[in-house]
Every structure is written in C-alpha cells, then in structure tokens.
Write a protein that holds these residues in place. Structure first.
Motif, PDB file in Angstrom:
ATOM      1  N   CYS A 135       0.926  -1.213   0.140  1.00 30.97           N
ATOM      2  CA  CYS A 135       0.105   0.079  -0.011  1.00 30.97           C
ATOM      3  C   CYS A 135       0.762   1.294  -0.097  1.00 30.97           C
ATOM      4  O   CYS A 135       1.754   1.493   1.045  1.00 30.97           O
ATOM      5  N   THR A 171       0.397   3.997   0.957  1.00 31.22           N
ATOM      6  CA  THR A 171       0.203   5.023   2.099  1.00 31.22           C
ATOM      7  C   THR A 171       0.334   4.118   3.539  1.00 31.22           C
ATOM      8  O   THR A 171       0.174   4.796   4.687  1.00 31.22           O
ATOM      9  N   ASN A 227      -4.328   7.740   5.469  1.00 33.15           N
ATOM     10  CA  ASN A 227      -4.928   8.141   4.133  1.00 33.15           C
ATOM     11  C   ASN A 227      -6.236   8.668   4.268  1.00 33.15           C
ATOM     12  O   ASN A 227      -7.097   8.226   4.352  1.00 33.15           O
ATOM     13  N   CYS A 245     -10.158   6.392  -2.239  1.00 30.08           N
ATOM     14  CA  CYS A 245      -8.914   5.278  -2.703  1.00 30.08           C
ATOM     15  C   CYS A 245      -9.709   3.914  -2.929  1.00 30.08           C
ATOM     16  O   CYS A 245      -9.224   3.125  -3.545  1.00 30.08           O
ATOM     17  N   CYS A 258      -8.670   2.995  -6.445  1.00 31.35           N
ATOM     18  CA  CYS A 258      -7.111   2.252  -6.239  1.00 31.35           C
ATOM     19  C   CYS A 258      -7.026   1.290  -6.960  1.00 31.35           C
ATOM     20  O   CYS A 258      -7.956   0.217  -6.790  1.00 31.35           O
ATOM     21  N   THR A 286      -6.279  -1.848  -6.423  1.00 32.66           N
ATOM     22  CA  THR A 286      -5.980  -2.762  -5.587  1.00 32.66           C
ATOM     23  C   THR A 286      -5.519  -3.963  -5.977  1.00 32.66           C
ATOM     24  O   THR A 286      -4.504  -4.964  -5.404  1.00 32.66           O
ATOM     25  N   PRO A 297      -5.749  15.264  -4.860  1.00 35.19           N
ATOM     26  CA  PRO A 297      -5.352  14.519  -3.679  1.00 35.19           C
ATOM     27  C   PRO A 297      -4.205  14.872  -3.217  1.00 35.19           C
ATOM     28  O   PRO A 297      -4.016  14.867  -1.684  1.00 35.19           O
ATOM     29  N   ASN A 336      -9.729  13.756  -8.772  1.00 36.08           N
ATOM     30  CA  ASN A 336     -11.012  12.923  -7.939  1.00 36.08           C
ATOM     31  C   ASN A 336     -12.137  13.541  -8.687  1.00 36.08           C
ATOM     32  O   ASN A 336     -13.107  12.959  -8.752  1.00 36.08           O
ATOM     33  N   LEU A 387      -1.681   8.108  -9.521  1.00 37.37           N
ATOM     34  CA  LEU A 387      -2.415   7.379  -8.602  1.00 37.37           C
ATOM     35  C   LEU A 387      -2.981   8.401  -7.581  1.00 37.37           C
ATOM     36  O   LEU A 387      -2.197   8.708  -6.848  1.00 37.37           O
ATOM     37  N   THR A 388      -4.360   8.151  -7.366  1.00 35.88           N
ATOM     38  CA  THR A 388      -4.739   8.893  -6.202  1.00 35.88           C
ATOM     39  C   THR A 388      -4.008   8.681  -4.759  1.00 35.88           C
ATOM     40  O   THR A 388      -3.720   9.483  -4.215  1.00 35.88           O
ATOM     41  N   VAL A 389      -3.569   7.298  -4.670  1.00 37.00           N
ATOM     42  CA  VAL A 389      -2.990   6.747  -3.369  1.00 37.00           C
ATOM     43  C   VAL A 389      -1.687   7.415  -3.376  1.00 37.00           C
ATOM     44  O   VAL A 389      -1.192   7.553  -2.332  1.00 37.00           O
TER      45      VAL A 389
END
Length: 440
Positions: free
Chosen positions: A55, A57, A84, A90, A94, A96, A152, A181, A416-418
């Motif tokens: 991850c 974050t 986060n 996310c 995200c 994942t 973000p 976003n 990527l937002t994350v």
C-alpha cells in the motif's frame, strides 16, 4: 459543455433514460454489514502483512480488517484515515488488484484475495454517512502555509498541516476542489457527487481556506507565495497534453480524452452528451480505458482502443482492461497512428501502422490498416506546465527554500490518487518539522 460540433455520427440521447442511470451508477456498491463481516473473516491477519508493504500509504490493513470483524467499523475508518485521509475515494479508484490485494496471502494460496478495497469503502462510508470527522486540530502555531492545487496531494497535505495546528490556504485554478478525483476519473467509479462530499468532510478539520479560480502564474506568483507564507506546497498536477504527432489531428471531433472525461464528470444529465457511432481511443493507460468504457456506456456502437506497444505494457491494470473488454471495447495493440483522415473538416477514419518494439525502440512497419471513426480521443499522456517559467526538472530537483512538491507534478508522479495522497501527507510532515524547528 464542449464546443465539439455534432455531426451526423455524433448525437446525444442514444440510449433510453433508464440506461444512463444504470450505466453510470456505482460499479461496485458498498458491502452491507453481513457481507463485510464475512469478507473480513477471510483475513489471516498476517504478522508480516505484505498488504501493508504494497500500500503506497502504508495503511495497517490487518488492523482495520480486524476492527471490522470485531464490529467496530468506526475504529477501522480511523485506522485507514490515519494514513490516508482520502481513503474513501481510494477504496473506489485504487488499483487494489495490483497493490494490496495482489500481495494478499489469500491471493497466492487461492487466487482470491481478501476484498481489501471493498472493506475499506465499507468502513469509511459507514463513518462519513454519519457526518463524523474523527480528527481535531492541535493548538494554533501561528504559521501559514499555501497549498497550490486542490487535488489528492494538496488536500492530503492541507489536512495534515491543519491537524498540526497550522493555517492553510488551498488554491486551485478550477471551479471546484478535488483535482483528479473531481475531474479525471470515470463517472461510474465515484457517482452521486462523492468527490465533493469527501472534500467537504475533509474540511471539517478546520483551519483550511479554499480559494478556487486561482491559477499559479496568472493570479499569483511563486515568489509572492514564498514572501507571504511560511511554506508553500505545490501539487499542481499535469496541465499539458501530449500531441499525437500525426497528420490531421486538428480535425473536428478529435479531442483530448481528459477533456472528454471532465465533461462527463461535470454533466449530471449524461443523455445530453454527444457521442459517436464509431469511436477510436489512442493510448494504453487508465485515461484511455475510462474514455473508451464511458463511450460505450453513452451508446457508441463500436469503440476501439489502439495502443502502440504490447498489451502487457499497457499502464491500465489488467482488471481495467478486462472490464473494458466486457463492456464491448476492442483493444488493438502494437499499432500507432500515422494519419487522421477527414471528410468535410471532421474526422472520418484513422490510419494506423503496425509496430515492432525492439532493442532500438519502437519501429513502424509497412503493414497498415484503417479504422472508421467519427470521434477520436487522444489519451497519450500528460505533461507538466511548470509555473513562473520553471522547467519541470527545476520544479522537482532544484531546492527552493520553503517549497515542497508532490503528486503528478513532482518527478515520478504515478497518476494514482493513493500515491499523490502519500506524497502530500509526507510533505506535510516535512513542512511541519521544518516550521517547528524554526520556532525552536
């Protein structure tokens, strides 16, 4: 609305009203309490937790899943937000399947990981729906920080700084905060105004003022910000779009995919959006997939993504590629555009050459083909438009006193937002340490 002319091939209202509501509703609805409990029970709560490492974050995933399993989703949400603050978004966007879930021991053992993303959404939605904000500000420090860019990275930076007691002014050139976003993701991934709802929830921390319609280099300069504030964070994203570099790309109905997606995001009545019958999307990333899928959801009959290299090199995740194919998008790889063909000033087809990707780079082959197209979307990457005459390299690499950067405008931005959240959060901690060190 777009000023793209409507031609006989580009029309609005291709579908019945009910189809738009269905097509642009939640792709994966939130789990209910029983489903979340069953999903949480699958976690092994690994001691070494490879999911945490995967991850960006570094959320303590086993801990928040255990908290869900023991009936305390509020504690689970706090565990997520500790690392986060945009954990709700996310959980929706995200990849994942390429990060935490790919690293999941269940994935390796059974080919079916714990549904970490859906569990994260369950916890964060549960608390946000109650209007609860679990963070409070530290005593005021008297320090002021300017955050340029309300995406973000900027939002994560602003929240963490406010939590430490600093006063923050967030500036953004657009009409709404949210950045990627709000403007840059597929509508069905975060419908019902979730991006703005999350921003409003985040601002409950207090100490953050948002100024929209303010552009760096036009309305304010970096030098002025450095003079007026104790620190500056730049999270301005990528404002430029790469050129196709093919003859005819200036024809009508050839658009940047990011503009198309933005228009989609800001139009509540999707039936008013014109879409072609034959749509070609050029590119291989998430923007290409989002543009292609949404073209199908608007009623386009034939939608084709064309990417210049092999499919395994597409930056869009395998999960997203599969989803595109499931809704009827065709993916053609190892082909590059050589000419956009027009009729009456508007695009009518695109000519492609097959490519060979060898040690010396990409080579166009003599073998060509043509795709009929009344609408073309370019999704071939964005570039940094640096403020105040700074080059992209200078913006990232040259140390400027009391200036930090993060998100896509920083070298190595991953779109990527994350990742942007992690960079904004970490920059805030660095700014805080710097400011408080100066005080002491």
């Amino acid at each position: 609305m777009s000023n793209t002319p409507l031609t006989p091939g580009i029309v609005s209202g291709r579908l019945v009203p009910e189809a738009y509501a269905h097509n642009f509703d939640d792709l994966e609805p939130v789990l209910d309490g029983h489903e979340a409990h069953v999903a949480a029970d699958r976690c092994y709560f690994c001691h070494d937790a490879p999911c945490i490492t995967a991850c960006p974050t570094s959320i303590d995933i086993p801990l928040f899943i255990r908290q869900i399993a023991t009936g305390t989703p509020e504690a689970a949400a706090k565990t997520i937000w500790d690392q986060n603050i945009l954990g709700g978004m996310c959980a929706r966007v995200c990849p994942t399947e390429e990060l935490c879930e790919e690293a999941c021991v269940r994935e390796a053992a059974e080919g079916k990981p714990v549904e970490i993303g859906r569990l994260q959404r369950f916890a964060t939605d549960r608390v946000m729906d109650k209007g609860v904000h679990p963070f409070t500000r530290a005593p005021a420090t008297g320090k002021r920080v300017a955050v340029v860019g309300a995406g973000p990275a900027g939002l994560a930076c602003a929240h963490r700084l406010a939590m430490h007691g600093h006063d923050v002014v967030v500036m953004d050139r657009r009409a709404k905060p949210g950045g990627l976003n709000e403007y840059g993701i597929a509508s069905y991934k975060a419908p019902h105004g979730f991006a703005q709802r999350e921003v409003e929830w985040l601002l409950q921390i207090g100490g953050i003022t948002v100024q929209t319609g303010v552009e760096l280099g036009r309305d304010v300069t970096l030098d002025a910000l450095r003079a007026d504030y104790d620190a500056v964070f730049l999270g301005i994203g990528l404002g430029g779009v790469n050129a196709l570099r093919a003859a005819g790309e200036d024809l009508s109905n050839v658009r940047d995919a990011v503009d198309f997606i933005e228009e989609l995001r800001q139009q509540p009545d999707k039936s008013k959006l014109g879409i072609g019958r034959d749509v070609v999307v050029i590119g291989g990333g998430m923007t290409a997939v989002d543009a292609a899928v949404q073209s199908r959801l608007l009623g386009a009959q034939n939608v084709t993504i064309v990417y210049r290299r092999g499919q395994e090199k597409m930056s869009a995740s395998a999960h997203e590629q599969t989803h595109a194919q499931q809704v009827g998008v065709r993916i053609i790889c190892n082909a590059a555009p050589v000419e956009v063909i027009g009729a009456g000033g508007a695009v009518s087809a695109v000519e492609f050459a097959y490519t060979e990707d060898g040690p010396e780079g990409l080579k166009l082959l003599a073998d060509i083909f043509t795709l009929k197209a009344d609408q073309v979307f370019k999704a071939i990457g964005q570039t940094l438009v640096a403020p105040d005459g700074l080059s992209g390299a200078k913006l990232d690499a040259t140390p400027l006193a009391r200036v930090w950067t993060g998100g896509d405008c920083a070298m190595g931005g991953e779109d990527l937002t994350v990742t942007a959240v992690a960079e904004g959060r970490d920059a805030a901690e660095a700014i805080h340490a710097n400011l408080m060190g100066a005080v002491g």
